[in-house]
Design an enzyme around this catalytic site. Structure first.
Site, PDB file in Angstrom:
ATOM      1  CB  SER A   1     -38.523  45.014 -27.226  1.00  0.00           C
ATOM      2  OG  SER A   1     -38.625  44.546 -29.018  1.00  0.00           O
TER       3      SER A   1
ATOM      4  CD  GLU B   1     -33.462  38.579 -19.876  1.00  0.00           C
ATOM      5  OE1 GLU B   1     -33.903  38.042 -20.709  1.00  0.00           O
ATOM      6  OE2 GLU B   1     -32.814  39.771 -20.750  1.00  0.00           O
TER       7      GLU B   1
ATOM      8  CE  LYS C   1     -40.635  40.785 -24.677  1.00  0.00           C
ATOM      9  NZ  LYS C   1     -39.634  39.878 -25.403  1.00  0.00           N
TER      10      LYS C   1
ATOM     11  CG  ASN D   1       9.454  38.639  -9.716  1.00  0.00           C
ATOM     12  OD1 ASN D   1       9.991  39.473 -11.000  1.00  0.00           O
ATOM     13  ND2 ASN D   1      10.897  38.251 -10.046  1.00  0.00           N
TER      14      ASN D   1
ATOM     15  CE1 TYR E   1       5.397  38.257 -11.621  1.00  0.00           C
ATOM     16  CE2 TYR E   1       7.361  37.996 -13.584  1.00  0.00           C
ATOM     17  CZ  TYR E   1       6.425  38.531 -13.110  1.00  0.00           C
ATOM     18  OH  TYR E   1       5.728  38.794 -13.865  1.00  0.00           O
TER      19      TYR E   1
ATOM     20  CB  SER F   1       1.600  44.546 -17.590  1.00  0.00           C
ATOM     21  OG  SER F   1       2.240  45.425 -16.731  1.00  0.00           O
TER      22      SER F   1
ATOM     23  CG  ASN G   1     -37.333  42.588 -22.741  1.00  0.00           C
ATOM     24  OD1 ASN G   1     -38.021  41.856 -22.915  1.00  0.00           O
ATOM     25  ND2 ASN G   1     -36.621  42.698 -24.286  1.00  0.00           N
TER      26      ASN G   1
ATOM     27  CD  GLN H   1       2.663  42.155 -17.686  1.00  0.00           C
ATOM     28  OE1 GLN H   1       3.797  42.214 -16.698  1.00  0.00           O
ATOM     29  NE2 GLN H   1       2.942  42.480 -18.382  1.00  0.00           N
TER      30      GLN H   1
ATOM     31  CE  LYS I   1      -0.151  42.612 -12.030  1.00  0.00           C
ATOM     32  NZ  LYS I   1       0.091  41.584 -12.185  1.00  0.00           N
TER      33      LYS I   1
ATOM     34  CB  THR J   1     -37.673  18.957  -7.476  1.00  0.00           C
ATOM     35  OG1 THR J   1     -38.857  17.836  -7.135  1.00  0.00           O
ATOM     36  CG2 THR J   1     -37.448  19.332  -5.371  1.00  0.00           C
ATOM     37  CG  HIS J   2     -36.798  17.029 -10.805  1.00  0.00           C
ATOM     38  ND1 HIS J   2     -35.577  16.169 -11.252  1.00  0.00           N
ATOM     39  CD2 HIS J   2     -36.736  16.159  -9.644  1.00  0.00           C
ATOM     40  CE1 HIS J   2     -35.321  15.382 -10.663  1.00  0.00           C
ATOM     41  NE2 HIS J   2     -35.930  15.445  -9.488  1.00  0.00           N
TER      42      HIS J   2
END
Ligand code: ARG
Length: 525
Positions: A343, A356, A349, A175, A383, A88, A351, A388, A391, A220-221
């Site tokens: 682009s 995003e 473009k 542990n 444990y 790990s 963007n 492990q 993390k 709204t909506h």
């Protein structure tokens, strides 16, 4: 009055005798086994026999990998397939500053418990400092290091010599160690994230202030609802982030609420460790009250992951607002050049990639939260190695969010709003509620007014004109309480000014809101 979970029978052996002695305050009749107090006293007097040096690790034989376990297995070591899966260190290496810190605290605790002499503890601390310096200077794991604890132990053997280094792990387990180090890491991460959120909030407040008296439709909506101050819309995002900052502070407190160190593998350390001193030196609120719970508890990871996930959900909603408002059709906002990409095919473009990617990150951290909860749900108490991977989820989510927050902050600071387009986008029908409120002021019930104004909206739609362009006769036909001044309420400015309640969109209310927001940013947490 002492309480005991186990009834003490007269002939239960030395533990029972010790318990009886303590509860009666009397002296011991016979002492076939040393009690903890005796260990401490004899250690202070320098008479504790040190256990024969264990083979510190399989790895002490020249050329063999440094290992923290293995004595009970036959030669040859674990299968490479297990080693690869079990390893790990690529994930947990970053815990090293916390592991070094808690190891130094542990060395002190061991000396107070009489396991290390004061001189040994001093040398151990100095050696751990040297290990920390080497790691800070860029020394990393070797291919054979299983995890961060192995790395530190290997370097400690080099710095302190095998004889002293081999004593550090007395009475502790990876542990309680890893649970402690992860808590310390999580507490720092929560603090840093809260600061990054604060920076974003400051940018939001600055934009709100710059928007001044600009008006826009609120949705709204995603349908036009009512006119608002654009600053009011901007500040809506401030408060979601303010709650996130509160959750980060709570996650930090949660991580530092209970110190696992001293819990050993599962049952608690067999040495008389002063856990109150230990928790003080590591900045925890209290020692964990139950060793079984302490080594298996990852609530603090789940709490931080939830706080991060909700924060990213809020970032996603902010991003979505801006992406929509930045589209050619809306044109409310233009993204700054430094935070806009082009682009490879379409030369025109611009963007909003930052936004995003921020929106997308919400999906990834949600996955991390789910992965952790699903892991915990399948585990017995104590444990298990599945833990492990806590993390992997925690670091992944925090890293992602740490990357996203400054980018969103930068993008937000560079937005340029087109306040004319915002104002011109407001359609007359968004003032229908104001017309209904007018009738209420004249004495009609709201239901009656709603019905009458609904008819006027239908009529305006059929005749293809805005509400304010309807003939006065239409108004009086819809409801006798309409007067000529009804037309006065058909302006966005009028609509906004009437909403002067605390938290409403009237200019005074929004100024007060902005002030409260600025004050919240100055708060310590
Ligand atoms: N790398 C391990 C983890 O992060 C350390 C604890 C190992 N404990 C054990 N019993 N094998 O969980």
């Amino acid at each position: 009055m002492t309480t005991s979970l186990l009834p003490v029978q007269p002939n239960d052996g030395p533990l029972a005798e010790e318990a009886a002695r303590r509860s009666s305050g009397g002296t011991r009749r016979s002492a076939p086994r040393p009690a903890l107090d005796d260990v401490r006293l004899r250690a202070e007097a320098g008479v504790i026999p040190q256990e024969p040096a264990q083979p510190a690790s399989v790895g002490t034989s020249p050329g063999a990998p440094h290992r923290l376990w293995g004595g009970r297995f036959g030669g040859g070591g674990p299968a490479p397939a297990l080693e690869r899966l079990n390893r790990s260190v690529d994930v947990d290496f970053r815990l090293w500053p916390h592991d070094v810190r808690l190891s130094k605290a542990w060395a002190v605790a061991l000396s107070l418990a009489g396991v290390l002499t004061a001189d040994e503890a001093r040398r151990m601390e100095a050696a751990l400092d040297a290990v920390g310096e080497r790691l800070a200077a860029g020394e990393g794991p070797t291919a054979a290091d299983e995890d961060v604890h192995t790395v530190i132990d290997r370097l400690l053997h080099q710095e302190a010599g095998a004889e002293l280094a081999a004593k550090l792990h007395t009475g502790r387990s990876r542990n309680d160690q890893v649970a402690t180090a992860t808590r310390l890491w999580a507490a720092e991460a929560a603090r840093d994230l809260a600061e990054a959120v604060r920076a974003l909030q400051a940018a939001v407040a600055d934009q709100a202030e710059a928007l001044g008296a600009a008006v826009m439709p609120a949705y709204t909506h995603l349908q036009q609802a009512q006119p608002v101050l654009a600053a009011h819309w901007m500040l809506a995002h401030f408060w979601a982030l303010e709650r996130d900052r509160g959750r980060m502070a709570a996650a930090r407190r949660g991580a530092l609420a209970a110190l696992p160190l001293g819990s050993g593998a599962i049952a608690g350390s067999a040495y008389p460790i002063d856990r109150v001193l230990l928790k003080e030196s590591l900045g925890f609120a209290a020692p964990s009250p139950n060793s079984i719970d302490a080594v298996g508890d990852r609530d603090f990871v789940a709490e931080l992951l939830f706080a991060v996930t909700l924060l990213c959900t809020h970032l996603s909603r902010l991003a979505e607002d801006l992406i929509v408002f930045g589209s050619s059709e809306f044109g409310f906002v233009r993204f700054g050049d430094r935070f806009t990409t082009g682009s490879s095919m379409m030369p025109q473009k611009r963007n909003p990639d930052v936004l995003e990617l921020a929106r997308g990150s919400g999906a990834r951290v949600l996955g991390d939260l789910m992965a952790l909860l699903a892991t915990l749900k399948g585990l017995p108490s104590g444990y298990s190695k599945d833990l492990q991977d806590d993390k992997r989820a925690l670091f992944g989510a925090v890293d992602m969010t740490t990357l996203v927050l400054p980018a969103v902050t930068g993008a937000l600071a560079e937005l340029r709003f087109d306040t004319r387009r915002m104002r011109e986008a407001i359609v007359g029908a968004t003032l229908a509620t104001d017309l209904a409120d007018y009738l209420v002021r004249k004495g009609a019930t709201f239901r009656e007014s709603h019905e009458a104004v609904g008819r006027l909206v239908r009529e305006s739609e059929q005749s293809g004109c805005d509400l304010h362009a309807l003939p006065y006769a239409s108004l009086t036909a819809a409801h006798p309480l309409f007067d000529r001044d009804a037309f006065d309420c058909l302006s966005p400015r009028h609509s906004i000014e009437r909403r002067a309640v605390d938290g409403g969109t009237a200019p005074d209310a929004v100024s007060a809101q902005l002030e409260t927001a600025r004050r919240a940013l100055e708060s310590k947490d």
